[in-house]
Design an enzyme around this catalytic site. Structure first.
Site, PDB file in Angstrom:
ATOM      1  N   HIS A  67      -3.179  -5.456   2.322  1.00  0.00           N
ATOM      2  CA  HIS A  67      -2.839  -5.703   3.731  1.00  0.00           C
ATOM      3  C   HIS A  67      -3.488  -7.048   4.039  1.00  0.00           C
ATOM      4  CE1 HIS A  67      -1.728  -1.470   4.458  1.00  0.00           C
ATOM      5  NE2 HIS A  67      -2.742  -1.153   3.684  1.00  0.00           N
ATOM      6  N   CYS A  74       0.807  -1.222   0.000  1.00  0.00           N
ATOM      7  CA  CYS A  74       0.000   0.000   0.000  1.00  0.00           C
ATOM      8  C   CYS A  74       0.849   1.286   0.000  1.00  0.00           C
ATOM      9  CB  CYS A  74      -0.990  -0.045   1.154  1.00  0.00           C
ATOM     10  SG  CYS A  74      -2.380   1.075   0.895  1.00  0.00           S
ATOM     11  N   ARG A  95     -12.144   6.772  -0.991  1.00  0.00           N
ATOM     12  CA  ARG A  95     -11.188   5.732  -0.606  1.00  0.00           C
ATOM     13  C   ARG A  95     -11.680   4.382  -1.126  1.00  0.00           C
ATOM     14  NH1 ARG A  95      -7.279   7.480   2.327  1.00  0.00           N
ATOM     15  NH2 ARG A  95      -6.502   5.416   2.864  1.00  0.00           N
TER      16      ARG A  95
HETATM   17  N1  GLN Z   1      -1.951   6.920   2.279  1.00  0.00           N
HETATM   18  C1  GLN Z   1      -2.060   6.064   1.153  1.00  0.00           C
HETATM   19  C2  GLN Z   1      -3.448   6.118   0.536  1.00  0.00           C
HETATM   20  O1  GLN Z   1      -4.398   6.474   1.196  1.00  0.00           O
HETATM   21  C3  GLN Z   1      -1.711   4.634   1.549  1.00  0.00           C
HETATM   22  C4  GLN Z   1      -2.669   4.045   2.539  1.00  0.00           C
HETATM   23  C5  GLN Z   1      -2.236   2.720   3.100  1.00  0.00           C
HETATM   24  O2  GLN Z   1      -1.049   2.422   3.189  1.00  0.00           O
HETATM   25  N2  GLN Z   1      -3.193   1.932   3.563  1.00  0.00           N
HETATM   26  O3  GLN Z   1      -3.601   5.826  -0.631  1.00  0.00           O
END
Ligand code: GLN
Length: 248
Positions: free
Chosen positions: A196, A98, A131
């Site tokens: 993840h 990520c 998101r």
């Molecule tokens: N901050 C990054 C995003 O929101 C990565 C997020 C994460 O590592 N879960 O895309």
């Protein structure tokens, strides 16, 4: 084959800043699967200002992070850019999840600023309006046969991988950008992914893929293959996720 002569050193980069949703569990999984086979593992954790001797490392792990934490890391990355690129071109193993995956690319463009990456991969990331969150099932050809890999994603960034090979094709979830159906990247011995999960405890074949790559590089004359482990419990956990979410 006697595994007791083998040792792997895992470099965990910036765990105090990049470690979301159990990313550290991936390191524990790598370690445990080595120990079950008699392979010694050393884990080196690096803080932002520590010097890193890449020649001592067999696997580098970069976890996820918030945009704020990625900004903090990015200035330091400029200083290790040359060394990590040399390590990758020398077939060094890297696993980046990520936020760490985004940082392997050229940049991660936020609304009003840009986070410069390592340019290890010819990819770029741009922040979207929403998101992308939830469980993910992908199908990957990486492991010599078609294999399902499962995980959990939560990212605002949309990643575009240009001509790179994806880690897999999305069966359920969003993947790299929610549009092109790709998840993650494979380049040499680098795996970048939004998954993840933690990723490795649920996907033992992928974990062993990474360990095999690292052992082949460290012991080219003596390592042939990993002894098989009983993965019934891990595969049950993975298959439960596949059955719950997969469309096929
Ligand atoms: N901050 C990054 C995003 O929101 C990565 C997020 C994460 O590592 N879960 O895309």
């Amino acid at each position: 084959m006697n595994m007791n002569n083998f040792k792997l050193t895992i470099g965990h980069l910036y765990p105090d800043l990049l470690n979301l949703y159990g990313d550290r569990g991936n390191i524990l999984s790598l370690k445990k699967r080595c120990e079950w086979r008699g392979i010694t593992v050393e884990i080196k954790e690096y803080e932002l200002n520590d010097d890193i001797d890449f020649s001592q490392l067999d696997i580098i792990f970069l976890g996820g992070g918030s945009d704020r934490e990625q900004l903090l890391v990015c200035n330091r990355l400029k200083e290790i850019k040359k060394d990590i690129n040399e390590y990758v071109e020398d077939n060094g193993v890297v696993v980046a999840v990520c936020g760490g995956y985004q940082l392997l690319g050229h940049y991660y463009k936020l609304k009003d600023q840009s986070i410069e990456g390592l340019s290890v991969l010819d990819i770029y990331t741009e922040m979207g309006n929403t998101r992308l969150i939830g469980n993910v099932v992908i199908e990957s050809e990486l492991l010599g046969k078609t294999e399902k890999i499962v995980g959990f994603e939560n990212h605002g960034g949309r990643t575009h991988i240009n001509d790179h090979q994806p880690l897999g094709i999305v069966e359920y979830g969003h993947g790299n950008n929610g549009k092109d159906g790709y998840e993650g990247v494979i380049y040499k011995n680098v795996i970048g992914t939004y998954l993840h999960g933690p990723l490795f405890p649920k996907n033992p074949a992928l974990t062993d893929y990474v360990l095999s790559k690292a052992l082949s590089r460290a012991y080219p004359d003596s390592f042939t293959q990993l002894p098989v482990l009983d993965d019934a419990v891990e595969l049950n956990a993975r298959d439960y996720i596949v059955q719950r979410f997969s469309k096929k």
